[in-house]
Structures are given as C-alpha cells and as structure tokens.
Design an enzyme around this catalytic site. Structure first.
Site, mmCIF file in Angstrom:
data_model
loop_
_atom_site.group_PDB
_atom_site.id
_atom_site.type_symbol
_atom_site.label_atom_id
_atom_site.label_comp_id
_atom_site.label_asym_id
_atom_site.label_seq_id
_atom_site.Cartn_x
_atom_site.Cartn_y
_atom_site.Cartn_z
ATOM 1 N N ASP A 78 4.499 12.488 12.010
ATOM 2 C CA ASP A 78 5.050 11.670 10.939
ATOM 3 C C ASP A 78 3.961 11.194 9.975
ATOM 4 O O ASP A 78 4.078 11.333 8.760
ATOM 5 C CB ASP A 78 5.771 10.460 11.531
ATOM 6 C CG ASP A 78 6.295 9.532 10.449
ATOM 7 O OD1 ASP A 78 7.211 9.942 9.720
ATOM 8 O OD2 ASP A 78 5.758 8.423 10.321
ATOM 9 N N ASP A 97 0.798 -1.221 0.000
ATOM 10 C CA ASP A 97 0.000 0.000 0.000
ATOM 11 C C ASP A 97 0.830 1.270 0.000
ATOM 12 O O ASP A 97 0.300 2.349 -0.243
ATOM 13 C CB ASP A 97 -0.924 0.028 1.224
ATOM 14 C CG ASP A 97 -1.971 -1.072 1.158
ATOM 15 O OD1 ASP A 97 -2.360 -1.432 0.040
ATOM 16 O OD2 ASP A 97 -2.363 -1.572 2.218
ATOM 17 N N CYS A 98 2.111 1.178 0.343
ATOM 18 C CA CYS A 98 2.915 2.396 0.470
ATOM 19 C C CYS A 98 3.878 2.516 -0.698
ATOM 20 O O CYS A 98 4.684 1.617 -0.953
ATOM 21 C CB CYS A 98 3.701 2.378 1.780
ATOM 22 S SG CYS A 98 4.783 3.798 1.978
ATOM 23 N N THR A 100 8.509 19.532 -41.369
ATOM 24 C CA THR A 100 7.582 18.640 -42.074
ATOM 25 C C THR A 100 7.082 17.522 -41.172
ATOM 26 O O THR A 100 7.867 16.764 -40.619
ATOM 27 C CB THR A 100 8.275 18.038 -43.306
ATOM 28 O OG1 THR A 100 8.784 19.099 -44.113
ATOM 29 C CG2 THR A 100 7.302 17.214 -44.116
ATOM 30 N N CYS A 132 7.707 1.928 -0.183
ATOM 31 C CA CYS A 132 8.169 0.704 0.476
ATOM 32 C C CYS A 132 8.475 -0.440 -0.470
ATOM 33 O O CYS A 132 8.595 -1.578 -0.028
ATOM 34 C CB CYS A 132 7.143 0.265 1.514
ATOM 35 S SG CYS A 132 7.041 1.422 2.879
ATOM 36 N N CYS A 170 9.766 8.714 6.364
ATOM 37 C CA CYS A 170 8.748 8.200 5.440
ATOM 38 C C CYS A 170 8.213 9.308 4.523
ATOM 39 O O CYS A 170 8.155 9.148 3.311
ATOM 40 C CB CYS A 170 7.603 7.586 6.240
ATOM 41 S SG CYS A 170 6.367 6.772 5.237
ATOM 42 N N ASP A 186 11.171 20.255 -35.744
ATOM 43 C CA ASP A 186 11.271 19.846 -37.142
ATOM 44 C C ASP A 186 10.072 20.470 -37.855
ATOM 45 O O ASP A 186 9.042 20.729 -37.226
ATOM 46 C CB ASP A 186 11.227 18.322 -37.231
ATOM 47 C CG ASP A 186 11.085 17.842 -38.661
ATOM 48 O OD1 ASP A 186 11.894 18.241 -39.498
ATOM 49 O OD2 ASP A 186 10.134 17.077 -38.922
#
Length: 728
Positions: free
Chosen positions: A710, A56-57, A435, A60, A391, A433
């Site tokens: 955190d 899920d992270c 053309t 990780c 994290c 470019d």
C-alpha cells in the site's frame, strides 16, 4: 501549537483577471479522502481563510473538510492542497469553532498571513526513530529469548499504536470513519490477538516510514507553488521625498515610488520610471531571454532587474499583483476537478466499506462453514484490510493533475483546473482568431511603390499628412518613417474626409491619402489588384490630384506563428482560422501557415462555426478579443492569449501568459502526458492491489508486505506524477 484568534477574512473570489505578463501525515481511505470539491465555493455570508499545519498527504484534504462541515453555521468548506489553505464560507464568525474542530481532527491552523512555525527534523521524526530503535531491541531479544522478545514486540506495537489509534478516534469523531489510521489500528490489534506480535510491530513501522515518504513526495508536488510564492520579496525600498525607506510589501499602494537594486525582484506590478532596463521575467512567463523595457512600460511582480538599479511606480494593490493572480488561479483550478477524479472519489467511497466487508467475510466464513483454522483466516482478513486501503488509487489522479498544472504554470501556461486539463488532452483541432492571435495586431508598412519621386520622399510625404492621427494605418506609416530616420515635413490644414481618407497642406501643396478605390489611377489598377489579392491594404498618395505612388500595409504574422502551427501538426492537431477580416487578408495569412480559413464572420457566426467543428472532433478556440469570448465558451476548451482583453481571459479555460503561440503545442502535449500519467497511476494502484490480493488468499504474503504494497503504491504513483514537473 497555538492558533491565531482571528483568521484572515478574504473577499469573495471573482473571475480571475490576468494581466499580460510583459507533522502529521494522514493518508486516506474511502470517503475521507478527496482533495477538492467539484465546483467553486458559493459566496454565502463571509469567507475566512487559514493555512493548515501538518497536512502532508494530497489525498487527505477531505478529512479537514469533513471536520469543518460539521460545525454549525458553516455553509461550505474547501481545502486547497497546493497552497495548504482552508477556505470557509459561513453566515457568522465561527473561527473559534472551526479551529477547535480542526484540532480535534489532528491538525492546527494559522492565519494566512502568519509565518510558518519552524520545527526541528529530530522532533518531526522522533516517533519513527523511537519505533526503529525499539524494533531493533525487540529483534535482538527475540534471538536469545523468545518470551522476552515477544513481550518486547508487544510493547513496541502498543507504543507505535498509541498515536495512530488516537488519530483514528479523532477522525471518527470528525466524520471520517474509514481512514487508513482506523484500518491500521484494527490490523495491529488483530495481529496482537492472534499472536503475530512481530508483524504487528512491523506493520506500524512500515506505516510510519510510508507517512514520511508520502510527506516528502507531497512537498515536492507543492514545490512549484511554493517557488512562485517565494518570488515576492517580503520588504521593498520606497522613495519618500527623495529618502529611501524599507517597508513591508503590504504597505505599498498604487502611485508609490520604489527602488529595486540590480538583481532584485519587484515586490509589486509597477511602471518603469528609469529610461530603460532589462528584466528577467522567466519565473512568471517562461521567457528565457531578458526583456527590455522602456520608461512607462509595465513590469510584473517577481521580475528581476538584470543590469541596473531601477525606479518604478507601483501599479497593483497588495494581494493583486501578477503573482497573486496566478496563485488565485491555481487555487481556483483546484476547485475544478477532472471528471476522472470525481469518478475515482465516488468509487473510493464505495470501495473501502466493500473491501472491509470482504475482509470480514474472509476471516469468518472459512472457519464457520468449512471448519478452517480461525487464526490463519483472521490473519488473511487483516491482510486484506490493509491491501484494501485505496490511498494510492485516490491520490493517483490529483497528484498527476497538480503536477501537470504546476508544470504548465512554470512554462507560462495557466490552465484553470483538472477538468480543463482533461479537455485539453482530447483536443484534435484548433480554431484561431486572426488579428492579435496569429498576427501581431498592429498593421505594418510592407511595401512602398513610388511613381516619379523617391521611396523615402513618398513615405515622408505620407507621414507628414498622417502625423497626429490615431488610425492604426496612419500610425503604422508614421512609425515606419521614424524608424527610417526620415525628416518628416510639417503639415497644416489637416482634414479627415468621411469614408475617403485624409488631406493636408505640405509645403504649400495639397496632399491626399486615400484607399485605392477612392482615387482614379488607371496606370496603377493592375498593380493594385495584384497587391490586394495578396492580402495587402493599399493606399494612394496624391499631390495636386496627381498620384505620387502607393503604400501597402498588412498585419504581419507573429514570429512564432509558423513554428506553432507546425508543432501542432506534429501532434496530429489540425488548425483553422476564424476571422471577421476580409477574405483576401485571411487567405494571405492562411496561405502562409497552411491553414484553412473562414472569413467575414461576426461573433455569432464564429460561435456557429465553432459549434459545427466541435461536433466533429474536440476543438480548442484560441483568441484575444471580446468578440472571441462567445466562441471560446462554445468550444471544448477556450484558450486566451496573454495580451488579450480581460473578457477573453476571464472566459477562457486556459491562458498563454507569455503570449507565445508555441506554448499551445506544449500545453496540449503536457495535457496528454498528464492523462497518460493518470492511467499509469491507476494501473499501478490497482495492479499492485490485485497481485497482493491473490498472493494473500494463497497464503504467500502477510501483513507487513500488505502495508509495504500500500505504501509502495502510494509513493510510486506520487513519484510517477512528479515526473511531469521534470518534463521538457
């Protein structure tokens, strides 16, 4: 959860070929957290592919990589978070050992073709619900009986700690020593020892809540890729001898005839058999208006038949449709990491051990040297341990880059990785470019100037001579006559004149078509000179050696070329045309767009010009042909048009699959927004840590606020990155 016995063996990844597109969240710390390796996996031996369950992270993936790399016989391991894939390059079949190693790290694998197992929300959230209930009971007991409440908090902590500590031990055995689970376990156990039982339980509760929030945010970040994968239906209706049969899309092969109902999606790239139909290709190209296709034209997989039931012939092999190639590009893009991402990854490997050392010194030096109370300083040391988890810092860059790449793909712009995205943000000038890039790439009749016959008669005469020719100018004349509905006479005795033109007999009279310098026509000299100065190609039509008039042709600008250049100027990006065409034609196009130009360039000359311009300010080279590939490689970043050659598309760092030049400014704007988003994320991550570091040393904040800081920082940076997906 059981895993398959045999993983999917996949072929070596080659350069991508684009066709024009007519249960457990383990957040990280230090060396255990980095989502991708820096370069594409080498191809030693065989390559195997799995899908990872429970990852899920986004920061990780390195945990799984560390576990797999320790398996004997594994040469390289790569986790692609956007598609949740594990790629392993091994000299022999090590699938059983790989699955065992990943299981020890706390994850499970399934075959890349196997459907995902469905789990109930109650089962997924049971640990969190249990801890919330126990926290409520413990708090209630604390209000009436402190000793009993204290015991309840200890029991709550131990129950919440069990899965976290078990995962920490797994990760340590697999080579990930400084995971967030390790820090959480040390902090919770330390809090119990100093008697902060309520805070120990609260730390674990907040950690589990943070895991769920991070899992939700990560799934949102993958949503763009998941939506792309969902564009292909699982089954298709195949027509066999006039009978309809429902088959899995993996059974389709080139040449099979399929039927798609109105509103249905194409399961593979296919050519239309029905006379005409409209298709919604917005999911692949970003083109909001349905595209009209005629019989024989290609339609990409994932397009929706808008107005009718259609029959088509399959063109692509299983796993090689337009959608599959885009998914492969996204996977390959993840392997090309941005320089800032690599720096933060290296920084985090030093940062976490250093912060653990600082936390240890904070816990022991004041009591040992200054006779300060042990309990208070151990508490501060434990708090610093949690604040120090990088994290949010580690996820700040990959979260923004993944969102930026997904947002670009949604708009029909494919960017090959974080490094290319970062380079694109630095671009200050663009070399085009001419053309096929700024122009349509097909000459069109721009003027008809008859002398003694009518305009339509002159055009019909020229078209009669040019019928059947493969020359672009000849085809343009025939197309114009057909578009006007003219009756084109039959020509005979057609004969190409080397270096001069073409002649034929039309209604018994000799007719010659040639360039202006091959036929003497004094009365037209001034007019011809004026038209050529305007960048027109001038041809003369003569009958019986008498000039009947002139026809002018030119490769016309794309409809969106002017708007695209104006949008670039608004971003402060300058443009220049680099072309092998003649100076007159280049000057005409450059004059219409307000750009500088360099004409008559060979491929080597283009490389030299790009190198020179790139030395002044970062430059992007936009092209579509084989001759543009070297110059695109020499630029800061090469961008290919979706209608370009395979060589140009494979050489480029980005591609405009919808073939719209206006996407160029959008791409640069999105790259700059992504770079700003990364800086914001880093500021959020480091800023919050700095604030709580100071407040912890001053005794103003404790353990539970450290975890909240955190987790909050991680969720904030992820949510900030997700804003790129909603950018208009």
């Amino acid at each position: 959860m059981s895993t398959p016995d045999t993983p999917k063996k996949v072929p070596q990844f080659s350069a991508l070929k684009l066709t024009p597109a007519p249960a457990h969240s383990d957040c990280c710390a230090s060396e255990t957290c980095a989502p991708q390796v820096e370069s594409v996996l080498p191809a030693d031996g065989q390559r195997y592919s799995w899908v990872i369950n429970g990852m899920d992270c986004a920061a990780c993936a390195r945990k799984v990589e560390n576990a797999v790399k320790q398996v004997q016989g594994v040469n390289h391991a790569q986790v692609l978070f956007a598609t949740e894939k594990l790629l392993v390059d091994a000299a022999s079949n090590v699938s059983a050992q790989v699955e065992a190693a990943v299981a020890k790290a706390g994850y499970t694998l399934r075959d890349a073709n196997a459907p995902a197992e469905k789990t109930s929300p109650l089962r997924d959230n049971l640990p969190l619900i249990t801890l919330i209930v126990m926290m409520a009971i413990s708090w209630g007991l604390e209000q009436f009986n402190h000793p009993l409440g204290n015991l309840a908090f200890i029991a709550t902590t131990l129950i919440g700690l069990w899965p976290v500590a078990r995962q920490a031990l797994r990760l340590m055995k697999s080579g990930s020593w400084f995971a967030i689970e390790t820090l959480m376990s040390v902090a919770a156990i330390g809090a119990l020892f100093i008697g902060a039982t309520a805070e120990a339980a609260m730390v674990l509760l907040l950690f589990l809540i943070g895991e769920r929030l991070e899992g939700w945010a990560a799934s949102r970040a993958r949503k763009g890729v998941s939506a792309l994968m969902a564009l292909k239906p699982e089954t298709a209706t195949q027509l066999i001898n006039g009978e309809r049969k429902t088959v899995p899309i993996t059974a389709l092969r080139p040449g099979d005839v399929i039927e798609v109902a109105a509103g249905g999606r194409l399961p593979a790239d296919a050519a239309l058999l029905t006379a005409a139909a409209s298709f919604d290709e917005s999911a692949l190209t970003g083109e909001s208006i349905p595209v009209d296709r005629a019989a024989g034209e290609k339609v990409p997989a994932g397009a929706t038949s808008v107005d009718r039931q259609v029959q088509l012939t399959v063109l692509s092999e299983p796993g090689d449709s337009a959608i599959d190639r885009i998914l492969k590009l996204i996977e390959e893009a993840e392997e090309r990491r941005a320089p800032v991402e690599r720096f933060i990854d290296r920084f985090s490997r030093i940062y976490t051990p250093a912060i653990m050392l600082v936390a240890l010194l904070v816990a022991i030096i004041p009591p040992l040297l200054f006779s300060a109370p042990w309990e208070g300083w151990i508490y501060k040391g434990l708090t610093l341990l949690l604040i120090g988890c990088p994290c949010a810092l580690v996820i700040s860059t990959p979260a923004a880059i993944t969102s930026g790449l997904a947002a670009a793909a949604r708009r029909g712009a494919l960017i090959k990785g974080g490094a290319a995205l970062e380079q694109l943000a630095q671009v200050q000038q663009v070399a085009f470019d001419k053309t096929g890039t700024l122009t349509v790439g097909k000459p069109q009749v721009t003027g008809i100037y008859p002398l003694d016959i009518g305009e339509d008669a002159l055009l019909a005469l020229a078209a009669a001579v040019e019928q059947g020719s493969t020359h672009p100018l000849a085809q343009a004349i025939v197309r114009e006559a057909q578009a006007r509905g003219l009756n084109i006479p039959t020509a005979s005795a057609q004969r190409a004149l080397m270096g001069s033109g073409i002649e034929a007999q039309v209604e018994g009279q000799p007719v010659l078509i040639c360039t202006a310098d091959k036929f003497p026509a004094p009365q037209l000299t001034q007019q011809i000179h004026s038209l050529e100065q305007a960048g027109q190609t001038v041809i003369i039509v003569a009958e019986n050696n008498v000039a009947k008039g002139i026809i002018t042709l030119r490769d016309t600008l794309r409809n969106d070329a002017k708007a695209a250049v104006d949008a670039l100027h608004q971003l402060g990006v300058n443009g220049v045309i680099l072309t092998g065409d003649n100076p007159r034609a280049a000057a005409a196009i450059a004059g219409e767009l307000g750009l500088e130009f360099r004409a008559g360039l060979l491929p080597a000359d283009k490389v030299q010009a790009v190198t020179e311009l790139n030395g002044q300010t970062p430059l992007a080279m936009v092209g579509d042909g084989i001759n543009d590939a070297p110059a695109m490689k020499a630029a800061t970043i090469g961008i290919a048009m979706g209608s370009g050659t395979d060589v140009a598309l494979e050489t480029a760092d980005a591609a405009l699959t919808h073939n719209h030049l206006t996407g160029l400014a959008q791409m640069i704007s999105l790259a700059r927004a992504t770079r700003a988003n990364i800086r914001q994320n880093i500021a959020i991550a480091l800023g919050l840590k700095g604030i709580f570091l100071v407040t912890t040393l001053l005794g103003m904040t404790g353990l539970w606020l450290a975890v909240l800081a955190d987790t909050g920082a991680t969720v904030l940076v992820t949510a900030n990155a997700l804003r790129l997906l909603r950018r208009r």
